[in-house]
Design an enzyme around this catalytic site. Sequence first.
Site, PDB file in Angstrom:
ATOM      1  N   ASP A   1       0.840  -1.196   0.000  1.00  0.00           N
ATOM      2  CA  ASP A   1       0.000   0.000   0.000  1.00  0.00           C
ATOM      3  C   ASP A   1       0.884   1.258   0.000  1.00  0.00           C
ATOM      4  O   ASP A   1       1.902   1.304   0.709  1.00  0.00           O
ATOM      5  CB  ASP A   1      -0.869  -0.043   1.275  1.00  0.00           C
ATOM      6  CG  ASP A   1      -1.983   0.980   1.274  1.00  0.00           C
ATOM      7  OD1 ASP A   1      -2.440   1.365   0.182  1.00  0.00           O
ATOM      8  OD2 ASP A   1      -2.409   1.383   2.373  1.00  0.00           O
TER       9      ASP A   1
ATOM     10  N   HIS B   1      -7.243   9.573   5.436  1.00  0.00           N
ATOM     11  CA  HIS B   1      -6.652   8.552   6.303  1.00  0.00           C
ATOM     12  C   HIS B   1      -6.848   8.973   7.754  1.00  0.00           C
ATOM     13  O   HIS B   1      -6.776  10.156   8.074  1.00  0.00           O
ATOM     14  CB  HIS B   1      -5.157   8.400   6.026  1.00  0.00           C
ATOM     15  CG  HIS B   1      -4.864   7.761   4.704  1.00  0.00           C
ATOM     16  ND1 HIS B   1      -4.012   8.300   3.780  1.00  0.00           N
ATOM     17  CD2 HIS B   1      -5.323   6.604   4.156  1.00  0.00           C
ATOM     18  CE1 HIS B   1      -3.946   7.508   2.725  1.00  0.00           C
ATOM     19  NE2 HIS B   1      -4.738   6.470   2.912  1.00  0.00           N
TER      20      HIS B   1
ATOM     21  N   HIS C   1      -9.825   5.126  -0.625  1.00  0.00           N
ATOM     22  CA  HIS C   1      -8.937   5.049   0.550  1.00  0.00           C
ATOM     23  C   HIS C   1      -9.630   5.722   1.735  1.00  0.00           C
ATOM     24  O   HIS C   1     -10.634   6.408   1.586  1.00  0.00           O
ATOM     25  CB  HIS C   1      -7.614   5.760   0.252  1.00  0.00           C
ATOM     26  CG  HIS C   1      -6.667   4.926  -0.558  1.00  0.00           C
ATOM     27  ND1 HIS C   1      -5.413   4.581  -0.124  1.00  0.00           N
ATOM     28  CD2 HIS C   1      -6.805   4.358  -1.770  1.00  0.00           C
ATOM     29  CE1 HIS C   1      -4.814   3.843  -1.039  1.00  0.00           C
ATOM     30  NE2 HIS C   1      -5.633   3.694  -2.049  1.00  0.00           N
ATOM     31  N   GLY C   2      -9.059   5.510   2.930  1.00  0.00           N
ATOM     32  CA  GLY C   2      -9.580   6.194   4.114  1.00  0.00           C
ATOM     33  C   GLY C   2     -10.921   5.658   4.575  1.00  0.00           C
ATOM     34  O   GLY C   2     -11.793   6.421   4.994  1.00  0.00           O
ATOM     35  N   GLY C   3     -11.067   4.339   4.519  1.00  0.00           N
ATOM     36  CA  GLY C   3     -12.358   3.726   4.867  1.00  0.00           C
ATOM     37  C   GLY C   3     -12.824   4.011   6.290  1.00  0.00           C
ATOM     38  O   GLY C   3     -14.012   4.302   6.514  1.00  0.00           O
TER      39      GLY C   3
ATOM     40  N   ASN D   1     -10.197   0.621   1.051  1.00  0.00           N
ATOM     41  CA  ASN D   1      -9.069   0.442   1.972  1.00  0.00           C
ATOM     42  C   ASN D   1      -9.463   0.786   3.412  1.00  0.00           C
ATOM     43  O   ASN D   1     -10.039   1.850   3.660  1.00  0.00           O
ATOM     44  CB  ASN D   1      -7.924   1.367   1.586  1.00  0.00           C
ATOM     45  CG  ASN D   1      -7.140   0.862   0.400  1.00  0.00           C
ATOM     46  OD1 ASN D   1      -7.610   0.010  -0.333  1.00  0.00           O
ATOM     47  ND2 ASN D   1      -5.954   1.406   0.198  1.00  0.00           N
ATOM     48  N   VAL D   2      -9.089  -0.100   4.324  1.00  0.00           N
ATOM     49  CA  VAL D   2      -9.407   0.100   5.743  1.00  0.00           C
ATOM     50  C   VAL D   2      -8.141  -0.149   6.559  1.00  0.00           C
ATOM     51  O   VAL D   2      -7.546  -1.230   6.460  1.00  0.00           O
ATOM     52  CB  VAL D   2     -10.515  -0.896   6.186  1.00  0.00           C
ATOM     53  CG1 VAL D   2     -10.872  -0.681   7.646  1.00  0.00           C
ATOM     54  CG2 VAL D   2     -11.748  -0.777   5.299  1.00  0.00           C
TER      55      VAL D   2
ATOM     56  N   THR E   1      -6.978   2.363   9.810  1.00  0.00           N
ATOM     57  CA  THR E   1      -6.933   2.936  11.163  1.00  0.00           C
ATOM     58  C   THR E   1      -7.759   2.144  12.176  1.00  0.00           C
ATOM     59  O   THR E   1      -7.308   1.928  13.309  1.00  0.00           O
ATOM     60  CB  THR E   1      -7.418   4.403  11.113  1.00  0.00           C
ATOM     61  OG1 THR E   1      -6.557   5.106  10.218  1.00  0.00           O
ATOM     62  CG2 THR E   1      -7.373   5.055  12.477  1.00  0.00           C
TER      63      THR E   1
HETATM   64  P1  13P Z   1      -7.905   4.427   7.037  1.00  0.00           P
HETATM   65  O1  13P Z   1      -6.695   4.230   7.863  1.00  0.00           O
HETATM   66  O2  13P Z   1      -8.479   5.792   7.185  1.00  0.00           O
HETATM   67  O3  13P Z   1      -8.934   3.359   7.230  1.00  0.00           O
HETATM   68  O4  13P Z   1      -7.431   4.337   5.512  1.00  0.00           O
HETATM   69  C1  13P Z   1      -6.705   3.208   5.097  1.00  0.00           C
HETATM   70  C2  13P Z   1      -6.144   3.424   3.761  1.00  0.00           C
HETATM   71  O5  13P Z   1      -6.677   4.129   2.944  1.00  0.00           O
HETATM   72  C3  13P Z   1      -4.887   2.741   3.453  1.00  0.00           C
HETATM   73  O6  13P Z   1      -4.382   3.068   2.215  1.00  0.00           O
END
Ligand code: 13P
Length: 285
Positions: A82, A180, A208-210, A230-231, A233
């Site tokens: 990633d 993110h 991204h930034g799920g 994408n998940v 955090t």
């Molecule tokens: P989050 O950390 O906000 O879930 O995003 C993950 C991501 O987009 C990794 O590329």
Amino acid sequence: MDGLVLAKLLKEADEGGYAIPSFNYSDIWDFKAIVEAAEEEHAPIMIASNPLVVAEFGAETCAAIGNVAMVKAKIPLIHHLDHSFSIEMCKECIDFGYPSVMIDASKYDLETNIKMVNAVMAYAEKKHVYVEAEVGKIKGKGIEGNFKEGDDFLVRVEDAVVLSKATHVNSLAIGIGSAHGFYQGKPQLNFERLSEVNKAIDTHLVLHGGTGIPREDVQKAIRLGINKVNVGTIIHCTYMNSLHKELDRVGDNPYTLDVMKKIRDDIKNVVKTWIQTCMTNGRAR
Ligand code: 13P
């Protein structure tokens, strides 16, 4: 396992109106939890190491774990690099067996972005490795840096068209307002822009930034053309918060395996919820 499997999974997802979730891992414990959750849900998934994880453990170690897991998993499992900002790290991971890599050159001008994507594509194609690029920017605090509100994050449709034509990259992360890390307030996704990009290009689109995007917004984004979500955090936070609680509960001199089982189960629950969010409309088995 190679990128052709991922190509098939993303095509099926596109046709079936669902998305393949991609979960970020930090170590062997969350890796194991993610795979077990996917197996119990009978769901194909991607599992991703970011460059910090690769730098810490080494591409060879990450790839070795990923390669064994991809063979042994009871579901289609795709190990992914990633957000690599370096062509060299992409090549190294490809050499050790990653079937999928992301080259994120979105911080450069479009011409440089295209050059870097093409450099990775030239290396990856020979080995049937899948390549993801990025146009526009993912907001928030993270390995990409800190993009504040008002920064120029939104993908331009013409940039997405030019980049995909010039590179034939397999999938494209697009800046539509996702971030993110945790959101301050409700995430404001630009669905109109997503839809315009989806109509303009055939490339698979990645959200991204799920973490923190409400379920209904994730599903709307999938309906409008997102094929991969994408998940990260929420996996790391669940891991750390659960660890904290477990250590408090067990007191002095805990045995690692006893503590980690509860954490594994907490991570599995989060992963299962995300799989259900992404795959409500269908599922490859
Ligand atoms: P989050 O950390 O906000 O879930 O995003 C993950 C991501 O987009 C990794 O590329």
